[in-house]
Design a protein around this motif. Structure first.
Motif, PDB file in Angstrom:
ATOM      1  N   ALA A 271       0.836  -1.206   0.000  1.00 24.19           N
ATOM      2  CA  ALA A 271       0.000   0.000   0.000  1.00 24.19           C
ATOM      3  C   ALA A 271       0.871   1.256   0.000  1.00 24.19           C
ATOM      4  O   ALA A 271       0.608   2.206  -0.753  1.00 24.19           O
ATOM      5  CB  ALA A 271      -0.924  -0.007   1.218  1.00 24.19           C
ATOM      6  N   ALA A 272       1.918   1.250   0.824  1.00 20.39           N
ATOM      7  CA  ALA A 272       2.784   2.437   0.912  1.00 20.39           C
ATOM      8  C   ALA A 272       3.473   2.715  -0.429  1.00 20.39           C
ATOM      9  O   ALA A 272       3.572   3.867  -0.864  1.00 20.39           O
ATOM     10  CB  ALA A 272       3.827   2.242   2.011  1.00 20.39           C
ATOM     11  N   VAL A 273       3.933   1.651  -1.096  1.00 26.21           N
ATOM     12  CA  VAL A 273       4.603   1.833  -2.396  1.00 26.21           C
ATOM     13  C   VAL A 273       3.612   2.377  -3.430  1.00 26.21           C
ATOM     14  O   VAL A 273       3.922   3.309  -4.182  1.00 26.21           O
ATOM     15  CB  VAL A 273       5.215   0.496  -2.894  1.00 26.21           C
ATOM     16  CG1 VAL A 273       5.933   0.696  -4.215  1.00 26.21           C
ATOM     17  CG2 VAL A 273       6.185  -0.063  -1.865  1.00 26.21           C
ATOM     18  N   LEU A 274       2.421   1.798  -3.450  1.00 24.51           N
ATOM     19  CA  LEU A 274       1.423   2.218  -4.440  1.00 24.51           C
ATOM     20  C   LEU A 274       0.953   3.653  -4.172  1.00 24.51           C
ATOM     21  O   LEU A 274       0.817   4.454  -5.108  1.00 24.51           O
ATOM     22  CB  LEU A 274       0.228   1.265  -4.435  1.00 24.51           C
ATOM     23  CG  LEU A 274       0.516  -0.152  -4.951  1.00 24.51           C
ATOM     24  CD1 LEU A 274      -0.714  -1.042  -4.795  1.00 24.51           C
ATOM     25  CD2 LEU A 274       0.951  -0.122  -6.415  1.00 24.51           C
ATOM     26  N   VAL A 275       0.729   3.986  -2.917  1.00 26.62           N
ATOM     27  CA  VAL A 275       0.295   5.353  -2.583  1.00 26.62           C
ATOM     28  C   VAL A 275       1.389   6.352  -2.950  1.00 26.62           C
ATOM     29  O   VAL A 275       1.115   7.489  -3.339  1.00 26.62           O
ATOM     30  CB  VAL A 275      -0.076   5.455  -1.083  1.00 26.62           C
ATOM     31  CG1 VAL A 275      -0.251   6.903  -0.651  1.00 26.62           C
ATOM     32  CG2 VAL A 275      -1.361   4.691  -0.810  1.00 26.62           C
ATOM     33  N   GLY A 276       2.641   5.901  -2.883  1.00 22.82           N
ATOM     34  CA  GLY A 276       3.748   6.754  -3.305  1.00 22.82           C
ATOM     35  C   GLY A 276       3.770   7.015  -4.801  1.00 22.82           C
ATOM     36  O   GLY A 276       4.501   7.883  -5.267  1.00 22.82           O
ATOM     37  N   GLY A 277       2.977   6.263  -5.556  1.00 27.26           N
ATOM     38  CA  GLY A 277       2.869   6.514  -6.988  1.00 27.26           C
ATOM     39  C   GLY A 277       3.764   5.662  -7.855  1.00 27.26           C
ATOM     40  O   GLY A 277       3.843   5.863  -9.071  1.00 27.26           O
ATOM     41  N   THR A 278       4.429   4.680  -7.280  1.00 23.41           N
ATOM     42  CA  THR A 278       5.243   3.770  -8.096  1.00 23.41           C
ATOM     43  C   THR A 278       4.318   2.893  -8.932  1.00 23.41           C
ATOM     44  O   THR A 278       3.323   2.373  -8.422  1.00 23.41           O
ATOM     45  CB  THR A 278       6.144   2.906  -7.177  1.00 23.41           C
ATOM     46  OG1 THR A 278       7.058   3.772  -6.506  1.00 23.41           O
ATOM     47  CG2 THR A 278       6.919   1.878  -7.971  1.00 23.41           C
ATOM     48  N   ALA A 279       4.672   2.750 -10.209  1.00 23.18           N
ATOM     49  CA  ALA A 279       3.812   1.969 -11.110  1.00 23.18           C
ATOM     50  C   ALA A 279       4.012   0.491 -10.842  1.00 23.18           C
ATOM     51  O   ALA A 279       5.144   0.001 -10.812  1.00 23.18           O
ATOM     52  CB  ALA A 279       4.163   2.283 -12.559  1.00 23.18           C
ATOM     53  N   ILE A 280       2.890  -0.218 -10.648  1.00 27.08           N
ATOM     54  CA  ILE A 280       2.990  -1.646 -10.325  1.00 27.08           C
ATOM     55  C   ILE A 280       3.544  -2.435 -11.513  1.00 27.08           C
ATOM     56  O   ILE A 280       4.111  -3.517 -11.357  1.00 27.08           O
ATOM     57  CB  ILE A 280       1.623  -2.201  -9.866  1.00 27.08           C
ATOM     58  CG1 ILE A 280       1.837  -3.555  -9.140  1.00 27.08           C
ATOM     59  CG2 ILE A 280       0.655  -2.377 -11.023  1.00 27.08           C
ATOM     60  CD1 ILE A 280       0.676  -3.973  -8.300  1.00 27.08           C
ATOM     61  N   ALA A 281       3.405  -1.874 -12.714  1.00 28.12           N
ATOM     62  CA  ALA A 281       3.927  -2.556 -13.903  1.00 28.12           C
ATOM     63  C   ALA A 281       5.437  -2.383 -14.043  1.00 28.12           C
ATOM     64  O   ALA A 281       6.071  -3.030 -14.872  1.00 28.12           O
ATOM     65  CB  ALA A 281       3.232  -2.008 -15.147  1.00 28.12           C
ATOM     66  N   GLY A 282       6.018  -1.516 -13.241  1.00 33.01           N
ATOM     67  CA  GLY A 282       7.467  -1.336 -13.260  1.00 33.01           C
ATOM     68  C   GLY A 282       7.923  -0.144 -14.085  1.00 33.01           C
ATOM     69  O   GLY A 282       7.154   0.469 -14.829  1.00 33.01           O
ATOM     70  N   GLY A 283       9.213   0.211 -13.936  1.00 32.05           N
ATOM     71  CA  GLY A 283       9.810   1.256 -14.762  1.00 32.05           C
ATOM     72  C   GLY A 283       9.675   2.665 -14.233  1.00 32.05           C
ATOM     73  O   GLY A 283      10.324   3.576 -14.738  1.00 32.05           O
ATOM     74  N   ARG A 284       8.838   2.883 -13.228  1.00 30.82           N
ATOM     75  CA  ARG A 284       8.643   4.234 -12.700  1.00 30.82           C
ATOM     76  C   ARG A 284       8.495   4.197 -11.186  1.00 30.82           C
ATOM     77  O   ARG A 284       7.970   3.234 -10.638  1.00 30.82           O
ATOM     78  CB  ARG A 284       7.369   4.869 -13.269  1.00 30.82           C
ATOM     79  CG  ARG A 284       7.515   5.312 -14.707  1.00 30.82           C
ATOM     80  CD  ARG A 284       6.168   5.669 -15.294  1.00 30.82           C
ATOM     81  NE  ARG A 284       6.315   5.883 -16.726  1.00 30.82           N
ATOM     82  CZ  ARG A 284       6.609   7.046 -17.274  1.00 30.82           C
ATOM     83  NH1 ARG A 284       6.788   8.101 -16.503  1.00 30.82           N
ATOM     84  NH2 ARG A 284       6.727   7.155 -18.582  1.00 30.82           N
ATOM     85  N   GLY A 285       8.939   5.285 -10.566  1.00 30.40           N
ATOM     86  CA  GLY A 285       8.805   5.381  -9.114  1.00 30.40           C
ATOM     87  C   GLY A 285      10.113   5.802  -8.471  1.00 30.40           C
ATOM     88  O   GLY A 285      11.134   5.921  -9.150  1.00 30.40           O
ATOM     89  N   SER A 286      10.072   6.043  -7.172  1.00 33.03           N
ATOM     90  CA  SER A 286      11.302   6.394  -6.472  1.00 33.03           C
ATOM     91  C   SER A 286      11.153   6.108  -4.980  1.00 33.03           C
ATOM     92  O   SER A 286      10.034   5.981  -4.465  1.00 33.03           O
ATOM     93  CB  SER A 286      11.633   7.877  -6.665  1.00 33.03           C
ATOM     94  OG  SER A 286      10.852   8.674  -5.805  1.00 33.03           O
TER      95      SER A 286
END
Lengths: 338, 338
Positions: A271-286
């Motif tokens: 939940a924390a990773v997704l709320v941070g806006g990292t794309a579950i499909a990969g390639g984006r996020g920080s």
């Protein structure tokens, strides 16, 4: 990671848009309309800010400490999970069980001394998780299916190892991990350290940049000669280290470890990773975005609790928040590729 | 060099082989206790639809229950689980097998109403242990129950006694409960509130559902201490010791003294070794029994009386004990099994 791989693909990396940047800006122009993530952020954050500042005792130092402290355990794990998601391995569903096993190993090896116990626990977490990363990276195993199986196996091993009863330490040297520094628990500093390390790894190293490329298009990355397997294992190994750190703090905080110690850590970290806006499909996020996600969830839980809402309401709001952000990230991604 | 397909086939075959090996080696776990002893209950069968071994309480109960019945020659079918949905399936499966007795610890009171009615219609006797069934089917089962209202009363008595010993003529209390939808939790709160009503100078200022989760208990405690301030809480009730101990750690990290002449008074429940150690160290003020060993012995005794036709009373209630520093020696061994 050596620079050999990086220099070979330096051109591709140079032209690749900033992977942490939420909105593609072709030609360097500013987007004409705010993206769905921006809209969602404003819609969510504005009412939250108003609600927070009008909540009694929210704007106190003690409450700020409580928010940071309650974000620490989940946050440390979530930072590791960010790398796994960025590299395109979606999520791991074996986090709680792995943290539990690490906690048990940490407590049961206390007789060796604090430092050896920490090292054994770290190795345990890294190995258990990196093995799963190898199956995903080298043999294209489905991470969801694999980690469900791994979760059962690791959980069963924990039950077998402990006989279902709590594991107690032979000495209490571990209490050092419950100490505070400048009023903040050590786990908060661990969260910040892990975040800085992950951010540096993702943004300043060749391996980190390769994680974005592998996550964005695995087949293309492989065709381009990137070490897909090695990069994936590295991401999972880092994740395992983060789970191990969480397990060590969990064991210390609870002074004993039971099979259910990990609780809802798996889903909380996702939940924390997704709320941070990292794309579950990969390639984006920080990593910084994930830190923000973990803190945001902690702030929302805190505001709801201060206003007298039940634990059930906190979980409901967390679920809705994840849903909204996932939809926003999906819309952003699909629009970005059009 | 091996091809990926070959490796996958090899891994699958290896996993299958390991599973078969584990099944063969692990057969001893499912062997009937006391097989071959040829005593009075040989040929009888019990379906144990109890808490799973992943739960410390359940693991110790199952161990003691099996050991107590081993010499009788009765066969125990292990149908334990910690998942309410799976429990309903296993219970229905047990009814179809028509054992001489189903020993049941209820995970979801409502979900078990219809299955219990089915068991009655099929003529399969059911013995509920630990928590009570729904009142609508209370007459359809035999029961060996924990005295949950008494356990709640003991928690309140511990808090009142601790605050009075500190010379406080008023005090604010926070309560972290088990899952609120469970009758066990509701009964404990009934007893707790009844005793506390006799000491209106001590007030509950916050009651949160911590879902029997140690990690969640710690997080909620951190937030509640921030909400009410360092001087705003004088006592805390964690419904199980493994919930009370994280409360103590959260208090320490928030700079709140614990125990002693003016520190936070913390009481637990479902006593276990770490709780006893904490009382001995002067941190936790007290706890209460509901230890699995005592319930397992009485349930095994009831089982023997029923299966040998001694017609035991339909309902038996375990005598619970209040544990403080004053009674520690009396209960330390009983509470240190888990």
């Amino acid at each position: 990671m050596t620079s050999a791989d990086g220099s070979r693909h330096s051109a591709a990396l140079a032209t690749h848009p900033d992977p942490a940047d939420p909105t593609p800006t072709p030609g360097g122009r500013l987007p004409r309309r705010p993206g769905p993530l921006t809209v969602a952020s404003v819609v969510l954050l504005l009412p939250l800010a108003v609600l927070a500042v009008t909540t009694d005792r929210f704007l106190t130092l003690d409450n700020a400490r409580a928010i940071l402290a309650s974000a620490a355990f989940v946050g440390i794990t979530a930072i590791g999970a960010t790398l796994v998601m960025i590299v395109g391995s979606a999520v791991s569903l074996a986090v709680s069980q792995t943290a539990t096993v690490v906690a048990m190993v940490f407590l049961v090896t206390q007789h060796l001394g604090l430092l050896p116990a920490v090292l054994v626990a770290l190795v345990c977490g890294v190995v258990l998780t990196a093995v799963q990363g190898a199956a995903v990276g080298y043999w294209d195993a489905n991470p969801i299916v694999l980690t469900i199986a791994a979760g059962f196996a690791v959980g069963a091993a924990a039950t077998w190892f402990s006989g279902g009863t709590p594991v107690y330490p032979a000495s209490d040297a571990f209490v050092v991990f419950n100490r505070t520094l400048l009023g903040l628990p050590l786990s908060v500093y661990a969260l910040l350290a892990v975040t800085v390390l992950a951010h540096w790894l993702l943004r300043r190293t060749t391996a980190g940049r390769q994680m974005y490329l592998v996550g964005e298009n695995r087949a293309a990355a492989r065709a381009a000669g990137l070490p897909v397997g090695r990069v994936t294992v590295l991401a999972w190994a880092f994740f395992g280290g983060c789970i191990a750190v969480t397990g060590i703090f969990l064991a210390s905080f609870n002074t004993a470890a039971t099979v259910t110690l990990g609780g809802t850590l798996t889903l909380d970290a996702i939940a924390a990773v997704l709320v941070g806006g990292t794309a579950i499909a990969g390639g984006r996020g920080s990593a910084l975005q994930t830190l923000g996600g973990a803190l945001l969830i902690s702030v929302i839980s805190d505001v709801l609790l201060l206003r007298g809402y039940s634990t059930g309401m906190q979980i409901l709001v967390k679920g809705l928040l994840v849903l909204v952000v996932v939809i926003a990230v999906h819309l952003r991604t699909t629009r970005g590729w059009r | 060099m091996l091809r990926t397909g070959t490796i996958r086939v090899g891994l699958t075959a290896g996993a299958l082989g390991l599973t078969l090996l584990a099944t063969a080696c692990g057969d001893g776990a499912g062997a009937p206790p006391g097989e071959g002893t040829g005593s009075s209950l040989a040929g009888k069968t019990i379906a144990l639809v109890g808490y799973g071994n992943s739960n410390p309480w359940g693991a110790y109960f199952n161990k003691v229950y099996g050991e107590e019945l081993a010499s009788t020659g009765v066969k125990i079918n292990d149908m334990t689980t910690m998942d309410p949905g799976t429990q309903v399936q296993k219970f229905n499966q047990a009814v179809a097998q028509k054992p001489d007795l189903i020993a049941l610890s209820i995970l979801d009171t409502q979900a078990m109403v219809v299955p219990i009615q089915k068991a009655k219609a099929a003529g399969v006797p059911v013995l509920a242990f630990d928590g009570p069934p729904d009142p609508s089917v209370a007459d359809d089962v035999m029961s060996v129950l924990s005295d949950n209202e008494k356990l709640g009363e003991y928690a309140a008595q511990n808090i009142i006694e601790g605050l009075q010993a500190q010379g406080r003529d008023s005090g604010k209390i926070i309560v972290l409960t088990g899952t609120k939808s469970m009758l066990v939790t509701q009964d404990r709160m009934k007893g707790f509130n009844r005793v506390l009503a006799g000491a209106p100078q001590y007030q509950v200022v916050d009651e949160q559902d911590a879902n029997w989760d140690p990690q969640l208990s710690g997080t909620i405690a951190q937030q509640l201490f921030a909400k009410h301030g360092r001087d705003g809480v004088q006592a805390a009730f964690g419904m199980a010791d493994y919930m009370a101990l994280p409360i103590i750690q959260a208090a320490k990290q928030a700079g709140i003294p614990v125990g002693g002449k003016d520190g936070l008074i913390v009481t637990g429940g479902n006593c276990f070794k770490a709780g006893i150690d904490s009382i001995r160290a002067g941190e936790m003020y007290g706890t209460a029994t509901e230890d699995p060993g005592t319930i397992a012995k009485q349930t095994a005794d009831y089982t023997v009386r029923f299966l040998t036709g001694q017609n035991p009373p339909q309902r038996e209630v375990i005598e619970e004990g209040r544990v403080t520093a004053a009674t520690l020696d009396q209960f330390a061994e009983q509470c240190s099994k888990v």
